[in-house]
Structures are given as structure tokens and as C-alpha cells.
Motif scaffolding. Sequence first.
Motif, short mmCIF file in Angstrom:
data_model
loop_
_atom_site.label_atom_id
_atom_site.label_comp_id
_atom_site.label_asym_id
_atom_site.label_seq_id
_atom_site.Cartn_x
_atom_site.Cartn_y
_atom_site.Cartn_z
N LEU A 247 0.82 -1.22 0.00
CA LEU A 247 0.00 0.00 0.00
C LEU A 247 0.85 1.26 0.00
CD1 LEU A 247 -2.79 -1.03 2.55
CD2 LEU A 247 -2.82 -1.19 0.06
N ARG A 248 2.18 1.10 -0.03
CA ARG A 248 3.11 2.24 -0.01
C ARG A 248 2.87 3.13 1.20
NH1 ARG A 248 6.12 -0.73 -3.01
NH2 ARG A 248 5.55 -0.88 -5.20
N TRP A 249 2.65 2.49 2.34
CA TRP A 249 2.44 3.21 3.58
C TRP A 249 2.88 2.33 4.73
CZ3 TRP A 249 -0.01 2.62 8.23
CH2 TRP A 249 -0.16 3.77 8.99
N PRO A 250 3.55 2.88 5.73
CA PRO A 250 3.87 4.30 5.93
C PRO A 250 5.01 4.78 5.04
CG PRO A 250 4.83 3.00 7.67
CD PRO A 250 4.00 2.04 6.86
N VAL A 251 5.24 6.08 5.05
CA VAL A 251 6.29 6.70 4.24
C VAL A 251 7.26 7.44 5.16
CG1 VAL A 251 6.83 8.30 2.37
CG2 VAL A 251 4.70 6.97 2.31
N ARG A 252 8.53 7.18 4.99
CA ARG A 252 9.55 7.92 5.74
C ARG A 252 10.22 8.91 4.79
NH1 ARG A 252 14.85 5.56 9.04
NH2 ARG A 252 15.67 7.61 9.64
N ARG A 253 10.23 10.18 5.17
CA ARG A 253 10.80 11.23 4.33
C ARG A 253 12.05 11.81 4.99
NH1 ARG A 253 6.94 12.03 0.53
NH2 ARG A 253 4.79 11.51 1.15
N ILE A 254 13.10 11.96 4.20
CA ILE A 254 14.38 12.51 4.69
C ILE A 254 14.68 13.76 3.86
CG2 ILE A 254 16.82 12.06 5.05
CD1 ILE A 254 16.05 9.05 5.01
N PRO A 255 14.63 14.94 4.47
CA PRO A 255 14.90 16.17 3.71
C PRO A 255 16.33 16.19 3.18
CG PRO A 255 13.89 16.64 5.85
CD PRO A 255 14.28 15.19 5.87
N LEU A 256 16.50 16.86 2.05
CA LEU A 256 17.81 16.94 1.42
C LEU A 256 18.82 17.62 2.34
CD1 LEU A 256 19.23 16.25 -1.29
CD2 LEU A 256 18.75 18.60 -2.00
N ASP A 257 18.36 18.54 3.18
CA ASP A 257 19.28 19.26 4.08
C ASP A 257 19.97 18.33 5.07
OD1 ASP A 257 18.68 21.62 2.87
OD2 ASP A 257 17.19 22.27 4.35
N ARG A 258 19.37 17.18 5.35
CA ARG A 258 19.98 16.25 6.32
C ARG A 258 21.02 15.33 5.68
NH1 ARG A 258 15.99 12.69 9.58
NH2 ARG A 258 18.02 12.07 10.45
N ILE A 259 21.06 15.28 4.35
CA ILE A 259 21.89 14.30 3.64
C ILE A 259 23.25 14.89 3.32
CG2 ILE A 259 22.07 12.87 1.57
CD1 ILE A 259 19.01 12.78 1.51
N ASP A 260 24.30 14.14 3.66
CA ASP A 260 25.67 14.56 3.35
C ASP A 260 26.13 13.98 2.02
OD1 ASP A 260 28.35 15.68 4.06
OD2 ASP A 260 28.88 13.55 4.06
N ARG A 261 25.90 12.68 1.81
CA ARG A 261 26.26 12.04 0.55
C ARG A 261 25.58 10.68 0.46
NH1 ARG A 261 30.72 8.33 0.82
NH2 ARG A 261 31.59 8.17 2.93
N ALA A 262 25.69 10.06 -0.70
CA ALA A 262 25.11 8.73 -0.92
C ALA A 262 26.10 7.86 -1.68
CB ALA A 262 23.80 8.85 -1.71
#
Length: 330
Positions: A247-262
Motif C-alpha cells: 500500500l506504499r504506507w507508511p512513508v519515511r521522508r528525509i529532507p535533502l538538508d539532512r543528507i551529506d552524501r550517498a
Amino acid sequence: MNVRRWYIPIAVGWTVLVAVLVVVAPVPLLDRLPDPLAIHWGLSGRPDGASPYWLNALVMVLLWLVIAGLPLYRLIRGDALRRRHDRRWMCAVLAGGGVFVLALQTMTILANLDRTDWRDAAPVGPGTLLAVFGVSALAGAIGWALARPGPDEEPPASGRRPPRPLRTLRSGERAVWVSSATAGWAVTAGSGLLLLAVLLGVLPPLETEHRIVLAVSTGVSAVAALALSGVRVQVNARGLAVAFGPLRWPVRRIPLDRIDRAFVDRRWPADVGGWGYRVRPGSSTVMIRGGECLVVRYGSGRELAISVDDAERGAALLNSLVAERDNDRS
């Protein structure tokens, strides 16, 4: 040595054999069994629930299919064959689970044998239950030992690697990356548990309170399995969004400001403590299937790893968005 040649036929054959024995082996004794027969014993050891033979056999087969679903899927798919540790666990579950179901059915038949009424069935005490669990554990240990042959087959290019860089986004241009991963074994297990919960909820031979407790506990397990059966990951200018389950729920969202690299890393359930949502010091992992994972490092140094397809492209887009964010700030 290609261990796949004989692990899979043995696993499939064992699964079919257990299911057939559970249903067919007691048939010659049906004229010596009460109808219905006792299938549940209370804390006192006396029978307190009954069911027709065919219904009990159906429930036992469904229970076995739920137990065997995960290891059988992983062995046939091949990912459990590549690593000895995973291979041994899958074979241990198949061996121990199969003997457990057969032992339960044997216990039920022997307790009801030559009884005219299910209420007169032989008592089942702690000693009998310990024997069932003991022989199942022994079978699991034997399966673990027999699955040892064959070396690990690690991919040659395992470990972390930086993603290929994307071209610089033009002014006003926006890019979105969407990918997903599904664990077929979890879908199978969750669906089987859900079906079992429905059957338990409508079984007339069981007492109401037992039926409700069994149905609710099995239903909760089914929902948990289905919720962790798949993941959908989206990367856009706002950051990272991870949606769980069909059902694509729940959804966890991570703002770009929190990300250093991938970056991309190869991880397996044995590396992070199993499947599902795993939390360890300094990192969290959404483990749907072993292999390539998208790993996001926060500015705090903590990491989130998600097993998802096409992880390299998602990491590359995230790094491009982070670079664009840093350029805008400078």
C-alpha cells in the motif's frame, strides 16, 4: 562444485514429502479416530478443542507452507546458495520446521487413536511438548550440518563504491528517480498467514476465545510480514522518500538538508541482523533482499541503507542534488 544442482531438488522434494505425509499418512487410521478429533489441549493437559480431520490436515499443511515458504523461495532464487551461512540457516529451518509439523500431526493422531470421543483423547503434557520441540531442534541441527558443503560465492566486486556522476542539472531542470524492491517470500508468508487468520476466525469447532486469540495474533503477523514485503524509494529535489509495503504506507521522508552524501554498498541479511527494518549503532537498514543497497549518510554521520534495485543511479542523483544545494549556499 555446483551445490545448486542438489540443494534445490532436495528442498522441493522435502517440502512436498512433508505436505503429503501430513495429509496421507493418517488416512489408514481414520476408522480408529473420533470425528471430530481433539486438536488442542489446555494447560491442564486435557483436550479442549476439536476439529474434523480434513480441516486439521488443511491447517497443518498451510502452517508448513508458511514455514517452508521463505527458505524454499531463497534457495530456488539462488541468493541463499551463494553464502554458506545463509544456506545453512535455510536448510535448518526446512528440516526443523518439517519435523515439527510432522511431530505435531503424529502427536495429535496418537492422542486420538482408538478413542470414541475427542474429549477422551489422551492428555498432552509438558513432556510431550518438550519431545516435539526437542526432535524438531535436532532435525534443524542436522539440516544445518548437512548444508555445510560448498564454499561461499561472493560476487567479485563487492563492497562500497561511489556512483557514476550524473551530468550537471541545467537551471530550472528537475530530475526524479524512483525504484523499488519486493521480497516474494514475505508476500507469500504474509498472504499465507492472512489466509490462516481468516480460517482460524471462522473455524466452528474451536471455542470462541481460542479462535479470537489465534486469529488476531496470526493476523497481526500477516500485516507485519506484508508491511515489510516491499519498498519504494523516490529521490527528488526535496530529498528521499521511502514507502513500505504493497500500500506504499507508511512513508519515511528525509529532507535533502539532512543528507551529506550517498553511495552503493552490497549488504546481506546476515550482515545487519536479518530482514525488515534493522537498527544498529550508527546505522539503520531496510533489508528487503540481500545485495545492492542505496546508502545515505546524514550530516550527523549516521547511515540509512535500503536494499533497492538500480541503487547506483539513485545515489548519483542524490549526490548531484547535494552538490547543487551546496553550490547554492556558497
